[in-house]
Enzyme design. Structure first.
Site, mmCIF file in Angstrom:
data_model
loop_
_atom_site.group_PDB
_atom_site.id
_atom_site.type_symbol
_atom_site.label_atom_id
_atom_site.label_comp_id
_atom_site.label_asym_id
_atom_site.label_seq_id
_atom_site.Cartn_x
_atom_site.Cartn_y
_atom_site.Cartn_z
ATOM 1 N N PRO A 249 0.853 -1.190 0.000
ATOM 2 C CA PRO A 249 0.000 0.000 0.000
ATOM 3 C C PRO A 249 0.887 1.238 0.000
ATOM 4 O O PRO A 249 1.826 1.319 0.791
ATOM 5 C CB PRO A 249 -0.767 -0.111 1.325
ATOM 6 C CG PRO A 249 0.021 -1.039 2.178
ATOM 7 C CD PRO A 249 0.798 -1.932 1.252
ATOM 8 N N MET B 198 0.416 5.514 -0.297
ATOM 9 C CA MET B 198 -0.393 6.725 -0.453
ATOM 10 C C MET B 198 0.027 7.488 -1.689
ATOM 11 O O MET B 198 1.239 7.660 -1.916
ATOM 12 C CB MET B 198 -0.153 7.678 0.726
ATOM 13 C CG MET B 198 -0.852 7.259 1.961
ATOM 14 S SD MET B 198 -2.587 7.557 1.716
ATOM 15 C CE MET B 198 -3.083 7.581 3.394
ATOM 16 N N CYS C 33 2.392 2.937 9.692
ATOM 17 C CA CYS C 33 2.634 4.280 9.164
ATOM 18 C C CYS C 33 3.042 5.219 10.304
ATOM 19 O O CYS C 33 2.346 5.317 11.310
ATOM 20 C CB CYS C 33 1.372 4.778 8.468
ATOM 21 S SG CYS C 33 1.636 6.367 7.723
ATOM 22 N N LYS D 56 -0.286 -5.007 8.787
ATOM 23 C CA LYS D 56 1.049 -4.620 8.291
ATOM 24 C C LYS D 56 1.677 -3.739 9.358
ATOM 25 O O LYS D 56 1.083 -2.739 9.771
ATOM 26 C CB LYS D 56 0.917 -3.867 6.973
ATOM 27 C CG LYS D 56 2.240 -3.347 6.422
ATOM 28 C CD LYS D 56 2.051 -2.876 4.987
ATOM 29 C CE LYS D 56 3.326 -2.320 4.390
ATOM 30 N NZ LYS D 56 3.608 -0.943 4.854
ATOM 31 N N HIS E 117 7.253 -4.796 7.859
ATOM 32 C CA HIS E 117 8.250 -3.897 7.281
ATOM 33 C C HIS E 117 9.445 -3.965 8.242
ATOM 34 O O HIS E 117 9.346 -3.543 9.400
ATOM 35 C CB HIS E 117 7.656 -2.480 7.186
ATOM 36 C CG HIS E 117 8.583 -1.475 6.600
ATOM 37 N ND1 HIS E 117 8.234 -0.155 6.427
ATOM 38 C CD2 HIS E 117 9.850 -1.575 6.139
ATOM 39 C CE1 HIS E 117 9.240 0.509 5.888
ATOM 40 N NE2 HIS E 117 10.237 -0.328 5.711
ATOM 41 N N ASN F 57 8.828 -7.224 4.161
ATOM 42 C CA ASN F 57 8.791 -5.997 3.347
ATOM 43 C C ASN F 57 9.935 -5.069 3.749
ATOM 44 O O ASN F 57 10.369 -5.063 4.883
ATOM 45 C CB ASN F 57 7.428 -5.298 3.582
ATOM 46 C CG ASN F 57 7.388 -3.873 3.042
ATOM 47 O OD1 ASN F 57 7.265 -2.900 3.807
ATOM 48 N ND2 ASN F 57 7.487 -3.715 1.751
ATOM 49 N N GLY F 58 10.396 -4.294 2.781
ATOM 50 C CA GLY F 58 11.387 -3.254 3.046
ATOM 51 C C GLY F 58 12.642 -3.418 2.214
ATOM 52 O O GLY F 58 13.372 -4.402 2.390
ATOM 53 N N GLY G 139 7.419 -2.376 -2.385
ATOM 54 C CA GLY G 139 6.824 -1.047 -2.442
ATOM 55 C C GLY G 139 7.402 -0.216 -3.560
ATOM 56 O O GLY G 139 6.997 -0.315 -4.719
ATOM 57 N N ARG G 140 8.420 0.589 -3.218
ATOM 58 C CA ARG G 140 8.945 1.575 -4.170
ATOM 59 C C ARG G 140 9.456 0.951 -5.461
ATOM 60 O O ARG G 140 9.284 1.540 -6.536
ATOM 61 C CB ARG G 140 10.038 2.408 -3.489
ATOM 62 C CG ARG G 140 9.458 3.384 -2.482
ATOM 63 C CD ARG G 140 10.474 3.875 -1.504
ATOM 64 N NE ARG G 140 10.879 2.820 -0.558
ATOM 65 C CZ ARG G 140 11.734 3.004 0.433
ATOM 66 N NH1 ARG G 140 12.297 4.172 0.599
ATOM 67 N NH2 ARG G 140 12.027 2.001 1.260
#
Ligand SMILES: Cc1cc2nc3c(=O)[nH]c(=O)nc-3n(C[C@H](O)[C@H](O)[C@H](O)COP(=O)(O)O)c2cc1C
Length: 327
Positions: free
Chosen positions: A9, A11, A92, A131, A163, A203-204, A225-226
């Protein structure tokens, strides 16, 4: 649900247009929405926030909140809209998020989180996942993470996305919080050893198929993610090498398939740049990449882009490809 590889996810990134675009490249990755706050769903324009194209599936809806009642209500709306999973954001670290008591600061309140998860599960049939981070501020020992997961597990959830860096609450900007705290993959590997029956997703900082393969030896799934956002064609390699699907479209095919969607969306009032901005990285690593980025930036990624430009986009792809060949 296959959570072997998922797109995180994000934003302002993983909106419905980005998900439609990514799904053209990969049939198998699981996609997540941006975080949507429970109150926004309960009080706001549900269709605007949650409607999505059926072709995006499977899609998980990520919620932010800390009220068991409001989260459960929002989760039910998500289920009715056809999402495949409800995920709770416990990772977050932004100040705004902390002020409203959701995201990573909830790691301080495992019992409240457990209450939220129980209530959500009592209202819906979909799988519910979380998460989170490996820790926060100076709470960064493995035992605290283990304890947190043990408490949440008792509610019956069994998928945990981690993460692998801690969150610095109120101290770092969101961007710093994605880069500065060191990655500690060994925490996530140890969770998998200590909770062998649970699904543990890592993740990460994961950027390549080789890295994904290594992590899959020690965990159940990898969330990207990125790298998925900035180099989306990575999903084609994931599709081939992880999901053993050789029928992946070329970059050119992806845009060809995107055009009818763009035209439909334009009729509904979507602006061209809202879709095309997500495709900037499609040719990343190719020689024609800078041409593509410049073409998009000058013609389509501006607020009032001329919609007729979409009819000439394939000529530009051909030019991008020629540039790639001669370059
Ligand atoms: C632009 C951006 C927005 C993000 N928004 C969210 C979000 O809404 N919910 C969430 O749980 N994580 C969010 N994250 C964190 C990512 O889901 C992911 O955990 C993080 O980027 C680390 O993975 P990566 O190194 O593969 O990018 C965001 C990250 C970025 C870069």
């Amino acid at each position: 649900m296959n959570r072997k590889v998922s797109v995180a996810p994000m934003m302002d990134c993983t909106d419905r247009h980005e998900r439609f675009f990514l799904r053209l490249i990969s049939k198998n990755v699981l996609l997540y929405t941006e975080m949507v706050v429970d109150q926004a769903i309960n009080r706001g324009n549900k269709k605007k926030l949650l409607a999505f194209n059926i072709n995006e599936k499977p899609v998980a809806l990520q919620l932010g909140g800390s009220s068991p009642k409001l989260l459960a209500e929002a989760a039910k709306v998500g289920e009715d809209f056809g999402y495949d999973e409800i995920n709770l954001n416990l990772g977050c670290p932004s100040r705004k998020v902390e002020k409203n008591k959701f995201g990573a600061c909830l790691m301080k309140e495992p019992n409240l989180v457990a209450e939220c998860l129980s209530k959500i599960q009592s209202k819906i049939k979909l799988p519910v996942t979380i998460k989170t981070r490996i820790g926060y501020d100076d709470i960064e020992d493995y035992e605290s993470l283990h304890n947190f997961i043990s408490i949440l597990k008792q509610t019956g959830i069994n998928t945990f996305i981690i993460h692998a860096r801690k969150a610095m609450l109120g101290k770092f900007t969101p961007k710093q919080n994605l880069n500065i705290p060191p990655l500690k993959y060994e925490y996530v590997y140890k969770l998998k050893k200590d909770f062998p029956d649970e699904e543990i997703i890592i993740n990460g900082g994961i950027k390549s198929v080789e890295e994904i393969k290594l992590h899959l030896k020690k965990t159940d799934g990898v969330m990207i993610g990125r790298a998925a956002y900035y180099t989306p064609y990575l999903l084609a390699d994931i599709e081939k090498e992880i999901f053993k699907n050789d029928e992946v479209p070329s970059r050119q095919n992806v845009i060809e398939k995107l055009i009818p969607y763009v035209k439909e969306e334009l009729k509904k009032g979507t602006r061209l740049n809202q879709i095309m901005r997500h495709t900037l990285g499609l040719f990343h690593g190719q020689t024609g990449s800078s041409h593509w980025k410049r073409y998009l930036s000058e013609n389509m990624c501006v607020r009032e882009a001329d919609v007729k430009k979409i009819d000439h986009i394939m000529d530009n792809i051909k030019y991008t490809n020629i540039q790639a060949r001669v370059g």
